[in-house]
Enzyme design. Sequence first.
Site, PDB file in Angstrom:
ATOM      1  N   GLY A  34       0.864  -1.353  -0.075  1.00  0.00           N
ATOM      2  CA  GLY A  34       0.128  -0.083  -0.048  1.00  0.00           C
ATOM      3  C   GLY A  34       0.956   1.194   0.009  1.00  0.00           C
ATOM      4  O   GLY A  34       2.001   1.183   0.651  1.00  0.00           O
ATOM      5  N   GLN A  89       3.274   9.722   0.733  1.00  0.00           N
ATOM      6  CA  GLN A  89       4.606   9.351   0.918  1.00  0.00           C
ATOM      7  C   GLN A  89       5.478   9.506  -0.665  1.00  0.00           C
ATOM      8  O   GLN A  89       6.710   9.137  -0.421  1.00  0.00           O
ATOM      9  CB  GLN A  89       4.203   7.667   1.038  1.00  0.00           C
ATOM     10  CG  GLN A  89       3.671   7.429   2.513  1.00  0.00           C
ATOM     11  CD  GLN A  89       3.401   5.797   2.605  1.00  0.00           C
ATOM     12  OE1 GLN A  89       2.410   5.400   1.979  1.00  0.00           O
ATOM     13  NE2 GLN A  89       4.616   5.406   3.021  1.00  0.00           N
ATOM     14  N   GLU A  91      -3.396   3.468   4.971  1.00  0.00           N
ATOM     15  CA  GLU A  91      -3.075   4.468   4.034  1.00  0.00           C
ATOM     16  C   GLU A  91      -4.120   5.397   4.022  1.00  0.00           C
ATOM     17  O   GLU A  91      -3.514   6.736   4.139  1.00  0.00           O
ATOM     18  CB  GLU A  91      -3.251   3.639   2.808  1.00  0.00           C
ATOM     19  CG  GLU A  91      -2.645   2.505   2.286  1.00  0.00           C
ATOM     20  CD  GLU A  91      -1.100   2.703   2.558  1.00  0.00           C
ATOM     21  OE1 GLU A  91      -0.640   3.850   2.582  1.00  0.00           O
ATOM     22  OE2 GLU A  91      -0.426   1.807   2.968  1.00  0.00           O
TER      23      GLU A  91
HETATM   24 NI    NI Z   1       2.695   3.688   5.814  1.00  0.00          NI
END
Ligand code: NI
Length: 183
Positions: free
Chosen positions: A61, A66, A149
């Site tokens: 994920g 990110q 997430e």
């Molecule tokens: Ni993470």
Amino acid sequence: MLDIVVPDEVRANWQARTDGIVRYGEPVLRAKAQPVGRPGRETRELVDRMKATMLASNGIGLAAPQVGVLLRVIVYRGAEDDAPIRSLINPRIVSAKGEQTGEEGCLSIPLLHGEVTRPNAIIVKALDLLGRPVTVRADELESRVIQHEIDHLDGILYIDRANPSTLEWSEPADPDAKPEQEP
Ligand code: NI
């Protein structure tokens, strides 16, 4: 929000990684991501980049913050063996039931693991890449990954939810070695 101290040898290992993933300590991981107004070409390009980044790191994920993008977009691997990587735009949990406890890690905090208790079964409403409403039902690991997430979209990291006594660093190894299935 839990603050952790990153050991020097772990920090050195992170700096040697070339996967393009934002690491713990970068403010973008603690910021709140904005909803996508209407998914378009840029959203599809973002999702493609996220899928490629996740695959290259053997992840299960990844959330847009990110890769340094503060938009409410997540990708994750489905539960079945040969499941395609799925993407959800503006996901929100509308129902959560039961409880599960399991080990988690994060591609933004390599080498750290800890036990997290979360709801087991969830129902999520979101948009697909064409802007159509979708409803996703998930439990067990798939549900854990989606929750992990979605937390990223609100600047929440699994360390905030982990049982602190279970948080543990692994020994730094080859920075190019593939981590094991981490969200
Ligand atoms: Ni993470």
